[in-house]
Design a protein around this motif. Structure first.
Motif, short mmCIF file in Angstrom:
data_model
loop_
_atom_site.label_atom_id
_atom_site.label_comp_id
_atom_site.label_asym_id
_atom_site.label_seq_id
_atom_site.Cartn_x
_atom_site.Cartn_y
_atom_site.Cartn_z
N ASP A 311 0.84 -1.21 0.00
CA ASP A 311 0.00 0.00 0.00
C ASP A 311 0.87 1.26 0.00
O ASP A 311 0.57 2.24 -0.69
CB ASP A 311 -0.90 0.02 1.25
CG ASP A 311 -2.15 -0.83 1.07
OD1 ASP A 311 -2.44 -1.27 -0.06
OD2 ASP A 311 -2.84 -1.04 2.09
N ILE A 312 1.95 1.23 0.76
CA ILE A 312 2.84 2.40 0.84
C ILE A 312 3.53 2.63 -0.50
O ILE A 312 3.63 3.76 -0.98
CB ILE A 312 3.86 2.21 1.97
CG1 ILE A 312 3.15 2.15 3.33
CG2 ILE A 312 4.89 3.33 1.97
CD1 ILE A 312 4.03 1.68 4.47
N GLU A 314 2.41 1.78 -3.42
CA GLU A 314 1.39 2.26 -4.35
C GLU A 314 1.09 3.73 -4.10
O GLU A 314 0.95 4.52 -5.05
CB GLU A 314 0.12 1.42 -4.20
CG GLU A 314 0.24 -0.01 -4.70
CD GLU A 314 0.24 -0.10 -6.21
OE1 GLU A 314 -0.47 0.68 -6.87
OE2 GLU A 314 0.97 -0.95 -6.76
N ASP A 315 1.00 4.12 -2.84
CA ASP A 315 0.72 5.52 -2.51
C ASP A 315 1.82 6.45 -3.03
O ASP A 315 1.56 7.60 -3.40
CB ASP A 315 0.56 5.69 -1.00
CG ASP A 315 -0.72 5.08 -0.46
OD1 ASP A 315 -1.63 4.80 -1.27
OD2 ASP A 315 -0.81 4.86 0.76
N LYS A 316 3.06 5.94 -3.04
CA LYS A 316 4.19 6.76 -3.46
C LYS A 316 4.54 6.56 -4.94
O LYS A 316 5.57 7.07 -5.41
CB LYS A 316 5.42 6.44 -2.59
CG LYS A 316 5.26 6.88 -1.14
CD LYS A 316 6.52 6.59 -0.34
CE LYS A 316 6.39 7.08 1.09
NZ LYS A 316 6.28 8.55 1.17
N ASN A 317 3.72 5.80 -5.64
CA ASN A 317 3.93 5.57 -7.07
C ASN A 317 5.29 4.91 -7.34
O ASN A 317 6.03 5.29 -8.25
CB ASN A 317 3.83 6.89 -7.85
CG ASN A 317 3.76 6.67 -9.36
OD1 ASN A 317 3.23 5.67 -9.83
ND2 ASN A 317 4.34 7.59 -10.12
#
Length: 440
Positions: A311-312, A314-317
């Protein structure tokens, strides 16, 4: 042919932005002890096979092992999971003989077969140099038998690896659209910044003689977590790769009573600390490794850790690659069945040896040495325990591995390798469901 393109800090393919989501292939062209369940680095394991079964038998073993571990059925399954990326660790010794410096066609042949599968199933591949002559870090996964990273002490060792990369680029550089590129050195540690940067610069020059199509991927010191001294090398297709195992360095994060939200915040904080060491370098980022032990009776907790980590990213691309696709029931999505012949061997080994048991032994011996000298230094003890493991490898070979091999016939050993074939394996359905959550 189409190849990956890089614009500023993004990867593109066929004009579309590309986010890589996938798995490290596992202990395939580089055998890791905890992942197969046998003690010692790859060269020690193969040495034991030669001692018990005779000259040339280690090559026969490797041939059967490599072909059983990954075949087209594995790629069909990976495609069904929706992943678009595999990272493939390789051992330099399968591409060049350390003593004679003669090219070893074995590694090139096996790697070509895998690249053909990647092309057929449109899964991007990052070739990862997981070992180096002399060892780029002190640990088993660099096939280091001494615990001393001598790669940084001798330029001829670094030149040898530059030559191997040139041969890889020469053979594969113009053929594969789904070859992402070349991960030049897995998890350097205790490195010299001058020599690390020099190695990267020289390797890129050698690769670019033959291949301007694919990316070069750079890791950095402290097992790919410290980029403070990494030179921002000029290249049109350069990617930065870090590794992230927060629970290795902060084991309190494995406390089941720790609030999940708080743990995830700690994961994010630790990741920010790693990224901050990259200063203002503007290149695409890939987390080349992240993962956690999977206990069959507690799969849910491992999936929770993986989910919060991904998730982290993904959040940071950030593109990501989890460790790993297949192993002998340690961290892999796919693994041999409990009743398989290979796992029966592993269970016998685990009566006398485990990865964590080895670490504890090395730490205990190191502490005893420190007490005998009445000299305690945290950095020295950290360095020394790797050297102690080098001694343990020899004792493990003679007292555990060789007796195990002597207890079974050559035919039995070879038959047990079939346990790694996909049709003989099983997989964690919970892991599969988690992966598909992130696939587009």
């Amino acid at each position: 042919m189409n190849f990956v393109e890089i614009k500023k800090d993004q990867i593109y393919f066929k004009g579309e932005k590309l986010t890589l989501r996938g798995l490290g292939i596992g202990t395939w062209l580089n055998i890791e002890h905890f992942m197969v369940g046998l003690p010692g680095p790859q060269s020690t394991i193969l040495d034991g096979i030669e001692k018990v079964y005779g000259r040339g038998k280690s090559t026969e073993f490797l041939d059967k092992y490599v072909d059983s571990f990954i075949d087209e059925n594995d790629f069909k399954f990976m495609k069904e999971q929706g992943i678009n990326f595999v990272r493939v660790p390789i051992n330099h010794r399968l591409f060049m003989n350390d003593n004679t410096l003669e090219i070893n066609e074995f590694g090139f042949k096996k790697l070509r077969r895998l690249l053909d599968y990647c092309e057929k199933y449109q899964i991007f591949c990052m070739i990862d140099m997981h070992t180096s002559p002399g060892g780029q870090n002190p640990d088993w996964h660099s096939d280091n038998k001494t615990g001393v990273p001598e790669f940084w002490q001798f330029k001829q060792l670094r030149n040898q690896l530059v030559t191997i990369w040139g041969q890889i680029a020469k053979r594969f550089g113009g053929e594969y659209s789904y070859l992402l590129g070349y991960d030049l050195l897995n998890e350097p540690a205790m490195a010299n910044w001058k020599y690390l940067n020099e190695y990267f610069e020289n390797t890129i020059v050698e690769i670019r003689k033959y291949d301007k199509n694919h990316a070069v991927i750079l890791e950095s010191d402290h097992f790919a977590m410290d980029f403070t001294g990494l030179k921002d090398i000029e290249d049109d297709k350069l990617i930065i790769s870090f590794h992230y195992y927060p629970t290795v360095w902060k084991q309190n994060l494995l406390d089941r009573d720790l609030d999940r939200k708080k743990r995830k915040q700690e994961f994010a904080k630790g990741l920010d600390e790693v990224i901050s060491t990259m200063r203002k370098m503007k290149h695409p980022l890939i987390c080349g490794e992240a993962g956690y032990d999977i206990k069959p009776d507690d799969i849910g907790f491992a999936m929770e850790l993986l989910e919060d980590t991904v998730d982290i990213f993904e959040d940071k691309n950030i593109s990501w690659c989890l460790w790993a696709y297949k192993d002998a029931q340690f961290m892999g999505l796919v693994h041999p069945k409990n009743e398989s012949k290979w796992m029966q061997l592993v269970n016998r080994v685990h009566e006398k040896w485990t990865h964590y048991g080895e670490m504890n032994q090395a730490n205990e011996i190191t502490e005893d040495v420190a007490q005998r000298f009445n000299y305690h230094d945290e950095d020295l003890e950290y360095e020394t325990q790797f050297r102690i493991r080098g001694i343990l490898y020899r004792y493990q070979e003679e007292s555990i591995l060789i007796p195990l091999l002597k207890s079974i016939s050559w035919d039995e050993l070879m038959q047990s390798l079939e346990s790694f074939k996909f049709e003989e394996c099983t997989y964690y359905k919970e892991y599969s469901v988690l992966l598909q959550k992130y696939m587009e």
